[in-house]
Design an enzyme around this catalytic site. Structure first.
Site, PDB file in Angstrom:
ATOM      1  N   HIS A 238      -3.480   4.584   4.805  1.00  0.00           N
ATOM      2  CA  HIS A 238      -4.718   3.783   4.796  1.00  0.00           C
ATOM      3  C   HIS A 238      -5.841   4.557   4.103  1.00  0.00           C
ATOM      4  O   HIS A 238      -6.503   4.064   3.204  1.00  0.00           O
ATOM      5  CB  HIS A 238      -5.092   3.440   6.242  1.00  0.00           C
ATOM      6  CG  HIS A 238      -6.470   2.904   6.424  1.00  0.00           C
ATOM      7  ND1 HIS A 238      -6.862   1.688   5.923  1.00  0.00           N
ATOM      8  CD2 HIS A 238      -7.558   3.427   7.058  1.00  0.00           C
ATOM      9  CE1 HIS A 238      -8.143   1.482   6.244  1.00  0.00           C
ATOM     10  NE2 HIS A 238      -8.573   2.517   6.925  1.00  0.00           N
TER      11      HIS A 238
ATOM     12  N   TYR B 119       4.136   5.076  11.376  1.00  0.00           N
ATOM     13  CA  TYR B 119       4.410   3.647  11.599  1.00  0.00           C
ATOM     14  C   TYR B 119       5.314   2.993  10.553  1.00  0.00           C
ATOM     15  O   TYR B 119       5.594   1.810  10.642  1.00  0.00           O
ATOM     16  CB  TYR B 119       3.099   2.858  11.734  1.00  0.00           C
ATOM     17  CG  TYR B 119       2.086   3.103  10.631  1.00  0.00           C
ATOM     18  CD1 TYR B 119       2.173   2.413   9.434  1.00  0.00           C
ATOM     19  CD2 TYR B 119       1.046   4.025  10.805  1.00  0.00           C
ATOM     20  CE1 TYR B 119       1.247   2.624   8.421  1.00  0.00           C
ATOM     21  CE2 TYR B 119       0.127   4.247   9.796  1.00  0.00           C
ATOM     22  CZ  TYR B 119       0.214   3.546   8.613  1.00  0.00           C
ATOM     23  OH  TYR B 119      -0.685   3.761   7.624  1.00  0.00           O
TER      24      TYR B 119
ATOM     25  N   ARG C 216       0.868  -1.178   0.000  1.00  0.00           N
ATOM     26  CA  ARG C 216       0.000   0.000   0.000  1.00  0.00           C
ATOM     27  C   ARG C 216       0.901   1.222   0.000  1.00  0.00           C
ATOM     28  O   ARG C 216       1.487   1.581   1.020  1.00  0.00           O
ATOM     29  CB  ARG C 216      -0.870  -0.033   1.262  1.00  0.00           C
ATOM     30  CG  ARG C 216      -2.093   0.868   1.224  1.00  0.00           C
ATOM     31  CD  ARG C 216      -2.727   0.968   2.597  1.00  0.00           C
ATOM     32  NE  ARG C 216      -1.923   1.819   3.476  1.00  0.00           N
ATOM     33  CZ  ARG C 216      -1.810   1.655   4.792  1.00  0.00           C
ATOM     34  NH1 ARG C 216      -2.447   0.676   5.408  1.00  0.00           N
ATOM     35  NH2 ARG C 216      -1.048   2.466   5.509  1.00  0.00           N
TER      36      ARG C 216
END
Lengths: 355, 387
Positions: B284, B293, B280
């Site tokens: 998100h 993160y 990805r």
């Protein structure tokens, strides 16, 4: 298949049936009338269900139309959802009230919402049968009254029969419904008996093409029933609580008090019209249910009566419900369940001295 | 398939398992790859296995779909940044998985996707604004699933997978040759419904292909915190179905592996699980901040593995992609992007009373009452604004 299997097709005319057998017949007749009706769940095939409600269906209709699934309720409800999307009318059995909870997410997040979410493009004609409530001396997780969770979820139709005839009628109407139905079966009534005229009952479901112009009998969905006439107060009950309500009315009659009894039958949609008309005619009401009373179906009924019938009421609407505790162990359930004495005590508190 | 001695001795079980015995169920040792990140085709070896390279016409069409998918992701991202769309879960970097998902299917097959599968859903023919209606906030859906045999994107993880099994089961009972492709992400494999769906699919031997887009993260949580299985594809053997893993940024490999699984399912071979290794590239959603993160170095490592770059280079080097084709693909993608921009710029006014219309086939007396209440409020407001 098994020696116990009954040939449902041959059961006709006036018959004495158990509540469980009336449910079986409703499924069997629906399956015979519509090839898209299929039945599945845990132990419903060879065994015929732990309460034998699906007894003989696999023998009559084959393993593609009545079959056992792996032991996973979210899979049962989830697969039923997919099958209903793709042209089937599944009737699934979730073995016990508290064992239905693994399927709860599917029921709340998908079954209930699908019609609204898709602007009516997808309707889910599926029936989720759930044996519920207590009074059978069952162990933990076998006696919950879980109807409150389902009635609180918009999009679900929630029905519960209390008579052998209604077991047949409500289940057939559920299977015919274009919308998903949570069908709550009071376990303690499975072996109750009544004599029914099956030919007359089946005639209600004659297809339009064979009715010769006669009107179809309206669906029972959304309709409460006045099961005992009375003039002094109205007892409102459903499922397993109708019998104690009737027993209380019988006792009250010997004491000179005439109690009307309503069987709600259709928790959602709720029949405000019948129930409010009944309460207005007597001016007093007691709502009876096994589930814990806090934020419950009984609470909703009491609130609706208060909102709609306030000026006809001679006393506050009272509730006789289960206590707000986890369902008790078998030796204690007699103290938990709404019984005749507790119902009559509530009736006594309806401010008779002021009328 | 099953190896329980007691099971095999039970009368009747042999018939249930006919045709299911003896199949090799474990995935390849390495994810299947047919075209390397630098655009070279494998001619054999541990990466290629026995999967054939799709023909040039298919790969060229596929490249056009990647260009389109990328353009949709870029345009949607821009609309979010401009405040014209509330939220967009992007499949930037995962376009090969998106394209392969719909290219593997026939019109009458079914696709079950998630919120990140907008591009795959559009690939089924759903009009851009029909897909984006829910992202605009007009309604929870914008298209009729029956028109495209495409389910509404699922938001609660893995809950769509049992539905895919049910759709396939119904088709199988009617003797139809429908295949259902069900998508989920790596995070969803931790959910109970993932397990339930794979088990039901295997037990009922229904034509479902499960495609996990393992993009390495469930919002912020990396795969190592979801599973320590040898691979997600290895989970398949636990259900008695074959698993395979594939380079999720290699469209050629995806088409070959998915095509084979879909064909097998269509011919009565039962379900299969495919894990696509991808990444990805963006957060998100726009509401997320991936820098909290993961490092920019990590993201940068995936940039050269981009699905468009390698296929473009391969097709170009093989002489299949001239400037005319490239131009044609870009123009087609721009046209879709313009439709999106124009659509998002039009004022939408969802009908408030629609809230009551579809909950049941016929509104209940209670919903009719509540609808009247809102109608009266709306009328009063209208009157107030007129006077």
């Amino acid at each position: 298949m098994t020696a116990m299997a009954v040939n449902h097709a041959e059961l006709a005319g006036v018959q004495q049936l158990t509540f469980a057998k009336a449910l079986t017949l409703a499924m069997s007749d629906s399956m015979a009338a519509d090839a898209s009706v299929i039945v599945f769940g845990e132990d419903v095939g060879t065994l015929g269900g732990v309460f034998r409600v699906t007894d003989g269906l696999q023998a009559r209709f084959g393993e593609e139309r009545c079959f056992d699934t792996p032991l996973a309720e979210s899979g049962i409800v989830g697969m039923a959802t997919g099958m209903a999307i793709n042209g089937m009318r599944p009737v699934v059995e979730l073995q016990f009230d508290a064992f239905a909870f693994p399927g709860f997410e599917q029921i709340v997040s998908h079954v209930a919402k699908m019609g609204n979410r898709t602007r009516g493009n997808i309707r889910l004609p599926l029936v989720i049968r759930i044996p519920y409530a207590g009074g059978i001396g069952g162990v933990e997780h076998h006696c919950d009254s879980s109807e409150g969770y389902y009635v609180h979820t918009p999009g679900l139709t929630v029905l519960t029969p209390s008579t052998v005839e209604d077991a047949y009628v409500l289940l057939r109407d559920s299977i015919s419904s274009p919308d998903p139905v949570v069908f709550m079966e009071p376990k303690k009534l499975y072996f109750s008996k009544a004599t029914l005229d099956l030919d007359a009952l089946r005639a209600r479901y004659t297809p339009a093409s064979e009715r010769g112009g006669a009107n179809a009998v309206p669906s029972s969905i959304g309709h409460a029933a006045v099961v005992r006439a009375g003039t002094d107060a109205t007892l409102i009950a459903y499922g397993p609580s109708v019998a104690p309500a009737l027993a209380a009315a019988e006792t009250a009659a010997t004491e000179g008090r005439s109690l009307q009894v309503i069987d709600v039958r259709s928790l959602v949609p709720f029949d405000d019209e019948t129930i409010c008309a009944a309460v207005r005619s007597t001016g007093r009401a007691v709502v009876i249910a096994e589930a814990p009373g806090f934020a419950s179906m009984a609470a909703e009924i009491a609130a609706r009566i208060q909102e709609r019938c306030f000026h006809s009421l001679a006393a506050p609407v009272l509730r006789v419900t289960g206590f707000d505790i986890p369902y008790p162990a078998p030796k204690l359930e007699q103290h938990y369940l709404p019984g005749v004495d507790r119902i009559l005590d509530a009736v006594d508190k309806l401010q008779w001295e002021e009328s | 398939m099953t190896n329980h001695p007691e099971f095999l001795e039970h009368p009747g079980n042999a018939a249930l398992l006919a045709g299911r015995q003896g199949e090799y169920l474990l995935p390849s040792a390495m994810p299947v790859q047919l075209i390397t990140a630098d655009g070279t085709a494998h001619t054999g070896g541990k990466y290629k296995q026995n999967y054939p390279l799709p023909d040039a016409a298919t790969l060229l069409e596929g490249y056009g779909q990647l260009v389109l998918g990328r353009r949709i992701n870029e345009q949607a991202g821009a609309l979010v940044r401009q405040g014209r769309m509330a939220v967009y879960p992007s499949s930037f970097g995962q376009e090969a998985c998106q394209a392969a998902a719909y290219m593997a299917l026939r019109r009458n097959d079914w696709l079950f996707g998630t919120y990140r599968d907008t591009v795959a859903i559009m690939g089924r023919g759903v009009l851009p604004m029909e897909v984006f209606e829910s992202l605009r906030g007009d309604w929870h859906s914008g298209f009729d699933p029956y028109q495209y045999n495409t389910a509404l994107p699922a938001t609660s993880l893995a809950t769509q997978l049992p539905h895919a099994v049910g759709v396939a089961h119904a088709a199988k009972l009617r003797g139809e040759d429908t295949v259902v492709l069900a998508l989920c992400g790596d995070g969803a494999t931790s959910e109970g419904d993932f397990h339930v769906a794979l088990n039901f699919a295997a037990v009922f031997h229904v034509p479902v292909v499960f495609l996990i887009q393992n993009n390495q993260y469930a919002i912020s949580v990396p795969l190592i915190h979801q599973s320590v299985a040898p691979s997600l594809a290895h989970k398949a053997i636990g259900y008695g179905m074959p698993g395979e893993r594939v380079d999720g940024n290699d469209l050629a490999a995806l088409l070959s592996v998915l095509g084979s699984a879909v064909e097998r399912a269509r011919n009565g071979g039962g379900p299969a699980l495919v894990e696509a290794h991808t990444y990805r590239m963006e957060s998100h959603t726009n509401a997320d901040d991936a820098t909290r993160y993961r490092s920019s170095e990590e993201v940068a490592q995936w940039a050269p593995k981009d699905p468009l770059l390698r296929l473009k280079k391969y097709l170009h080097d093989a002489g299949h992609l001239g400037s005319a084709e490239a131009e044609r693909f870009a123009v087609a993608a721009d046209a879709v992007a313009k439709t999106l921009r124009d659509g998002m710029n039009t004022q939408s006014t969802p009908e408030p009373l629609d809230m009551f219309r579809f909950v049941y086939s016929e509104p209940t007396p209670q919903l009719r009452e509540q609808s009247s209440l809102l109608a009266a409020e709306l009328a009063a407001a209208q009157e107030g604004s007129v006077s």
